[in-house]
Write an enzyme that holds these catalytic residues in place. Sequence first.
Site, PDB file in Angstrom:
ATOM      1  N   ARG A  26       0.820  -1.217   0.000  1.00  0.00           N
ATOM      2  CA  ARG A  26       0.000   0.000   0.000  1.00  0.00           C
ATOM      3  C   ARG A  26       0.858   1.273   0.000  1.00  0.00           C
ATOM      4  NH1 ARG A  26      -5.463  -0.703   1.819  1.00  0.00           N
ATOM      5  NH2 ARG A  26      -6.075  -2.706   0.994  1.00  0.00           N
ATOM      6  N   ARG A  30      -3.409   6.796   1.126  1.00  0.00           N
ATOM      7  CA  ARG A  30      -3.920   7.982   1.824  1.00  0.00           C
ATOM      8  C   ARG A  30      -2.957   8.658   2.778  1.00  0.00           C
ATOM      9  NH1 ARG A  30      -9.202   4.837   3.522  1.00  0.00           N
ATOM     10  NH2 ARG A  30      -7.550   3.296   3.471  1.00  0.00           N
ATOM     11  N   ASP A  76      -6.795  -2.672  -7.336  1.00  0.00           N
ATOM     12  CA  ASP A  76      -7.262  -3.362  -6.130  1.00  0.00           C
ATOM     13  C   ASP A  76      -7.581  -4.808  -6.472  1.00  0.00           C
ATOM     14  OD1 ASP A  76      -8.138  -2.523  -3.215  1.00  0.00           O
ATOM     15  OD2 ASP A  76      -9.499  -4.083  -3.915  1.00  0.00           O
ATOM     16  N   TYR A 155     -14.508 -11.741   0.052  1.00  0.00           N
ATOM     17  CA  TYR A 155     -15.228 -10.481  -0.192  1.00  0.00           C
ATOM     18  C   TYR A 155     -16.453 -10.702  -1.067  1.00  0.00           C
ATOM     19  CZ  TYR A 155     -11.353  -7.979   1.957  1.00  0.00           C
ATOM     20  OH  TYR A 155     -10.421  -7.520   2.854  1.00  0.00           O
TER      21      TYR A 155
HETATM   22  O1  CP3 Z   1       0.147   0.564  -3.154  1.00  0.00           O
HETATM   23  C1  CP3 Z   1      -0.329  -0.592  -3.295  1.00  0.00           C
HETATM   24  O2  CP3 Z   1      -0.089  -1.525  -2.494  1.00  0.00           O
HETATM   25  C2  CP3 Z   1      -1.090  -0.919  -4.568  1.00  0.00           C
HETATM   26  C3  CP3 Z   1      -2.495  -0.880  -4.560  1.00  0.00           C
HETATM   27  C4  CP3 Z   1      -3.334  -1.817  -3.716  1.00  0.00           C
HETATM   28  C5  CP3 Z   1      -4.546  -1.386  -3.116  1.00  0.00           C
HETATM   29  N1  CP3 Z   1      -5.152  -2.471  -2.575  1.00  0.00           N
HETATM   30  C6  CP3 Z   1      -5.033  -0.015  -3.140  1.00  0.00           C
HETATM   31  C7  CP3 Z   1      -6.132   0.402  -2.238  1.00  0.00           C
HETATM   32  C8  CP3 Z   1      -3.204  -3.189  -3.454  1.00  0.00           C
HETATM   33  C9  CP3 Z   1      -2.071  -4.129  -3.819  1.00  0.00           C
HETATM   34  C10 CP3 Z   1      -4.373  -3.584  -2.730  1.00  0.00           C
HETATM   35  C11 CP3 Z   1      -4.621  -4.970  -2.315  1.00  0.00           C
HETATM   36  C12 CP3 Z   1      -5.811  -5.279  -1.497  1.00  0.00           C
HETATM   37  N2  CP3 Z   1      -7.059  -4.711  -1.564  1.00  0.00           N
HETATM   38  C13 CP3 Z   1      -5.864  -6.332  -0.552  1.00  0.00           C
HETATM   39  C14 CP3 Z   1      -4.736  -7.290  -0.230  1.00  0.00           C
HETATM   40  C15 CP3 Z   1      -3.725  -6.703   0.687  1.00  0.00           C
HETATM   41  C16 CP3 Z   1      -4.234  -6.358   2.077  1.00  0.00           C
HETATM   42  O3  CP3 Z   1      -4.194  -5.178   2.403  1.00  0.00           O
HETATM   43  O4  CP3 Z   1      -4.649  -7.273   2.798  1.00  0.00           O
HETATM   44  C17 CP3 Z   1      -7.171  -6.334  -0.007  1.00  0.00           C
HETATM   45  C18 CP3 Z   1      -7.694  -7.275   1.063  1.00  0.00           C
HETATM   46  C19 CP3 Z   1      -7.908  -5.306  -0.658  1.00  0.00           C
HETATM   47  C20 CP3 Z   1      -9.353  -4.970  -0.475  1.00  0.00           C
HETATM   48  C21 CP3 Z   1      -9.540  -3.572  -0.054  1.00  0.00           C
HETATM   49  N3  CP3 Z   1      -9.341  -2.455  -0.851  1.00  0.00           N
HETATM   50  C22 CP3 Z   1      -9.989  -3.101   1.204  1.00  0.00           C
HETATM   51  C23 CP3 Z   1     -10.323  -3.990   2.389  1.00  0.00           C
HETATM   52  C24 CP3 Z   1     -10.025  -1.707   1.137  1.00  0.00           C
HETATM   53  C25 CP3 Z   1     -10.532  -0.767   2.193  1.00  0.00           C
HETATM   54  C26 CP3 Z   1      -9.542  -0.574   3.271  1.00  0.00           C
HETATM   55  C27 CP3 Z   1      -8.959   0.794   3.171  1.00  0.00           C
HETATM   56  O5  CP3 Z   1      -7.751   0.895   3.402  1.00  0.00           O
HETATM   57  O6  CP3 Z   1      -9.728   1.720   2.909  1.00  0.00           O
HETATM   58  C28 CP3 Z   1      -9.586  -1.321  -0.149  1.00  0.00           C
HETATM   59  C29 CP3 Z   1      -9.441   0.052  -0.658  1.00  0.00           C
HETATM   60  C30 CP3 Z   1      -8.097   0.465  -1.135  1.00  0.00           C
HETATM   61  N4  CP3 Z   1      -7.285  -0.289  -1.942  1.00  0.00           N
HETATM   62  C31 CP3 Z   1      -7.452   1.713  -0.901  1.00  0.00           C
HETATM   63  C32 CP3 Z   1      -6.240   1.689  -1.593  1.00  0.00           C
HETATM   64  C33 CP3 Z   1      -5.225   2.789  -1.697  1.00  0.00           C
HETATM   65  C34 CP3 Z   1      -8.030   2.865  -0.119  1.00  0.00           C
HETATM   66  C35 CP3 Z   1      -9.101   3.492  -0.964  1.00  0.00           C
HETATM   67  C36 CP3 Z   1      -9.157   4.997  -0.928  1.00  0.00           C
HETATM   68  O7  CP3 Z   1      -8.238   5.672  -1.406  1.00  0.00           O
HETATM   69  O8  CP3 Z   1     -10.201   5.469  -0.469  1.00  0.00           O
END
Ligand code: CP3
Length: 348
Positions: A26, A30, A76, A155
């Site tokens: 990540r 944010r 994502d 999910y």
């Molecule tokens: O920088 C990176 O790592 C690349 C992008 C990336 C994102 N999600 C961006 C993201 C990657 C590789 C992921 C993987 C992801 N997404 C996983 C596996 C890794 C982990 O964290 O366990 C999972 C389970 C998800 C599902 C997901 N996406 C959730 C549960 C959420 C909400 C949680 C949160 O942090 O808000 C997301 C949203 C998400 N994916 C955001 C980002 C930057 C935040 C969204 C925003 O900007 O509002």
Amino acid sequence: MTSAKKPLLAALGGEAVWPPPFWLMRQAGRYLPEYREVRAQAGDFIALCTAPKLAAEVTLQPLRRYGMDAAILFSDILMVPWAMGQGLRFAEGEGPRLDPVQDAKAIAGLKLGQVVEKSAPIMETVSRVAAGLKKDHPNTALIGFCGAPFTVACYMVDGKGGGEFPMTRRLAYGDPAAFGALIDTLAEASRLYLLEQVKAGAEALMIFDSWAGMLPPSQFRRWVIEPTARLVRALRRDLPPGFPLIGFPRLAGPLLTEYAETVGVQAVGMDTGMDPVWAAKHVPAEVALQGNLDPQALVAGGPALIEQAESIMAAMKGRPFIFNLGHGIVPPTPPEHVAALAERLKRG
Ligand code: CP3
């Protein structure tokens, strides 16, 4: 002897590169003001993931600050169910919400045939990032990714996060044929989606299984190890020999060994709770380890952060290793703590 390869790819090829290559799960997100600005410009999160210019921009942002050894595609894991036609939205402050897929009929309705076409904008992001790296960050490697079938199924079936996924676990026990069909559909969708990323310029691929360790051992073998091993075997039919793959079965505990021995990946991720000294002993020496700083240590900063990072490095020295977090960076992380960490890592 030093390798002519990018440091991340050398480590994935089995070299004990030092100082260790690093990137952070990540790393685009944010905690960075420049990300929040682009995110606001895009509107919602899915719009950002499907706007190649903006998604490529946020992928490159952290590299400009910290010079990581890898860029990870900004997208994502839930974009695969989205590409198969499942309703998905990211509610502000709530995380993802999906229209649940909970029986054989709903599973049969998933549109595998449209994955490649719907994910075309994401592939354009990959090409743009690859071009950006070539121009400005020639030693940085591009990682593509997908969620592992089990974690994405969590999910899809429960329709939201939360960490327990009761509907998913009950479906796996109660109707293993239907759940197996979902897992197989996801494995095939992931295969197509990952191969497209490689065609567009991804140099390594990571398979995120964030909820793998929630399962008891027999279920872990059936729904994590076996489907991931099948996905890897199927991918390898179309990938160059030795193409770097990273598996991250989060919370696997001692089953990390069996995963590393069976799945056929070049590297495995260690989550925050994994003892790196144990992992160094119990994961085959030719499989690189990646991890596993506590994301909260990065929020805290100071001597605790540096001590934690040093103890991980001490355990990993002399084997192929990629420094990372044990899970994703969290929004309250002060950007200057990431700079302090990067500076410490570069000293080896
Ligand atoms: O920088 C990176 O790592 C690349 C992008 C990336 C994102 N999600 C961006 C993201 C990657 C590789 C992921 C993987 C992801 N997404 C996983 C596996 C890794 C982990 O964290 O366990 C999972 C389970 C998800 C599902 C997901 N996406 C959730 C549960 C959420 C909400 C949680 C949160 O942090 O808000 C997301 C949203 C998400 N994916 C955001 C980002 C930057 C935040 C969204 C925003 O900007 O509002």
